[in-house]
Design an enzyme around this catalytic site. Sequence first.
Site, PDB file in Angstrom:
ATOM      1  N   PRO A 103       9.538  11.515   4.469  1.00 49.26           N
ATOM      2  CA  PRO A 103       8.269  11.464   5.221  1.00 49.26           C
ATOM      3  C   PRO A 103       7.290  12.486   4.627  1.00 49.26           C
ATOM      4  CG  PRO A 103      10.016  12.471   6.554  1.00 49.26           C
ATOM      5  CD  PRO A 103      10.627  12.148   5.229  1.00 49.26           C
TER       6      PRO A 103
ATOM      7  N   ASP B 215       8.109  17.385   2.254  1.00 47.48           N
ATOM      8  CA  ASP B 215       8.982  16.598   3.119  1.00 47.48           C
ATOM      9  C   ASP B 215       8.860  17.168   4.534  1.00 47.48           C
ATOM     10  OD1 ASP B 215      11.143  15.544   4.538  1.00 47.48           O
ATOM     11  OD2 ASP B 215      12.462  15.540   2.786  1.00 47.48           O
ATOM     12  N   HIS B 216       8.285  16.381   5.414  1.00 53.87           N
ATOM     13  CA  HIS B 216       7.986  16.895   6.755  1.00 53.87           C
ATOM     14  C   HIS B 216       9.252  17.167   7.566  1.00 53.87           C
ATOM     15  CE1 HIS B 216       5.451  18.085   9.885  1.00 53.87           C
ATOM     16  NE2 HIS B 216       4.711  17.016  10.076  1.00 53.87           N
ATOM     17  N   ARG B 217      10.398  16.650   7.103  1.00 58.75           N
ATOM     18  CA  ARG B 217      11.646  16.968   7.810  1.00 58.75           C
ATOM     19  C   ARG B 217      12.032  18.422   7.581  1.00 58.75           C
ATOM     20  NH1 ARG B 217      15.406  12.665   5.053  1.00 58.75           N
ATOM     21  NH2 ARG B 217      14.286  13.592   3.316  1.00 58.75           N
TER      22      ARG B 217
ATOM     23  N   ILE C  53       9.684  20.865   6.367  1.00 58.99           N
ATOM     24  CA  ILE C  53       8.547  21.799   6.436  1.00 58.99           C
ATOM     25  C   ILE C  53       7.555  21.320   7.489  1.00 58.99           C
ATOM     26  CG2 ILE C  53       6.564  22.644   5.101  1.00 58.99           C
ATOM     27  CD1 ILE C  53       8.493  22.139   2.587  1.00 58.99           C
TER      28      ILE C  53
END
Length: 444
Positions: free
Chosen positions: A240, A416-418, A420
């Site tokens: 993501p 990667d929004h998972r 950060i």
Amino acid sequence: MAIQQITIPDIGDFDAVEIIEILVSVGDTVAVDDSLLTLESDKATMEIPSPVAGIVTKIAVEMGASVSEGDYVLDIEVADDASAPAEEKSQPAPVAEAAPAPKVESASAPQAPATNHASVETSPIVAAAANIPVNAQDMGAKSHASPSVRAFARKLGVDLTNVSGNGPKGRILQTDVEAAIKAVMTGATAAPGQAAMSGTGIPPIPEVDFSKFGETTTEELGRIKKISGKFLHASWLNVPHVTQFDESDITEMDQFRKDQKAAAEKQGIKLTPLVFVMKAVVKALQDFPSFNASLSADGQSIIKKGYYNIGIAVDTPNGLMVPVVKDVDKKGIYELSRDLMEISAKARDGKLGPADMAGGTFTISSLGGIGGTQFTPIVNAPEVAIMGLSKAKMQPVWNGSEFIPRLIMPFSVSYDHRAIDGAEGVRFTTTVGNYLSDLRQLIL
Ligand code: CAO
């Protein structure tokens, strides 16, 4: 010919049920028991069959509307001698009257059709267990399949319009959906452009014969493009992405670079902004260890790395390659420039070995030598972040009393929004920008 107003029949205890599919259009010819609409409550999915044969002349409802028993939904023009439901033709019953109460099966029931054959014949509504995401309804809307088979197909991302039915009257059975999946998994899909599904459940892009519109030439993608394409696609689908855009005033940094240029050239080194960016990035990675990291395979942990190996995207005649400059934290500007020149030459000559491309912890993709204002780089997974550098330009900057010319470099960081959060993302880009604006901070 007579127009019959079709209403929602007895749907048991259900009230205000959402229309999730309209299975006919104006002008369609329908037979008795052909499905007209699919309704979905939180407990069940129900198909509303046609009580008459004829031509649909009006649709009075929209997708997403809620309906209850007795609500008018559409008109069917029926031949005068066919204006009664099949099983009632010999009886003088009014045609628009709701059919007998359906058997509605609860969500815990695994299969759609009623087990009692007689009840299937007398009940106009086939009910099904459903546990379907409400907004995934448009796949296979015109296909002939029971709600349970539709639910099964939706869960697996199969577009029913690409599945052939082997049931009675071409009805699609669960075994047909399973066969379609198997065909994709084994690579034995149907005719080109008719893939039953994409492996990820994403609807395929339709195949177009471009030669219909003009001359075309087809060239096979190069080996490196094919390999890098797979990695890029995997990252795009699995990670993501968020991209944070920023810019930095690199006026002083670039002046310093120019001051050093002549001395560097005497040693055979070409100094570009990229090496300074590499140093600034590593300092920021030390401040924000989550950016110099990877997620564990199960996605439950973050693995922070205590080494700083920066991958550099290099544009080669064969395609994009990402050799890695090792231990950037331990090297000075000249040594980094030498490394950079060496790996880019190796990449362009096709001489990179596996070791040259392994062990990266963060990647920089620099298009600054070419142009552009901003772009969104794709994370080089399993790393969690990548920086994109764009071309620095002289710009007027307000210093509180006047505009002064400053060299401003746009850059972006995709992450990667998972791993950060957004706030961390912008803190990271702000920090990199500050280091680039004032290189003295790198020695603090
Ligand atoms: N702003 C302004 N000028 C810049 C700049 C920037 N951000 N970055 C580089 N430049 C200048 C350099 O200073 C150099 O100018 P001078 O010769 O006058 O000093 C010129 O642009 C060319 O630089 P370069 O591209 O040869 O060198 P580099 O160190 O900046 O980059 C490399 C090296 C290997 C990264 C680069 O050659 C390259 O391949 N870039 C493309 C990477 C790519 O394709 N990324 C896309 C990945 S996503 O598909």
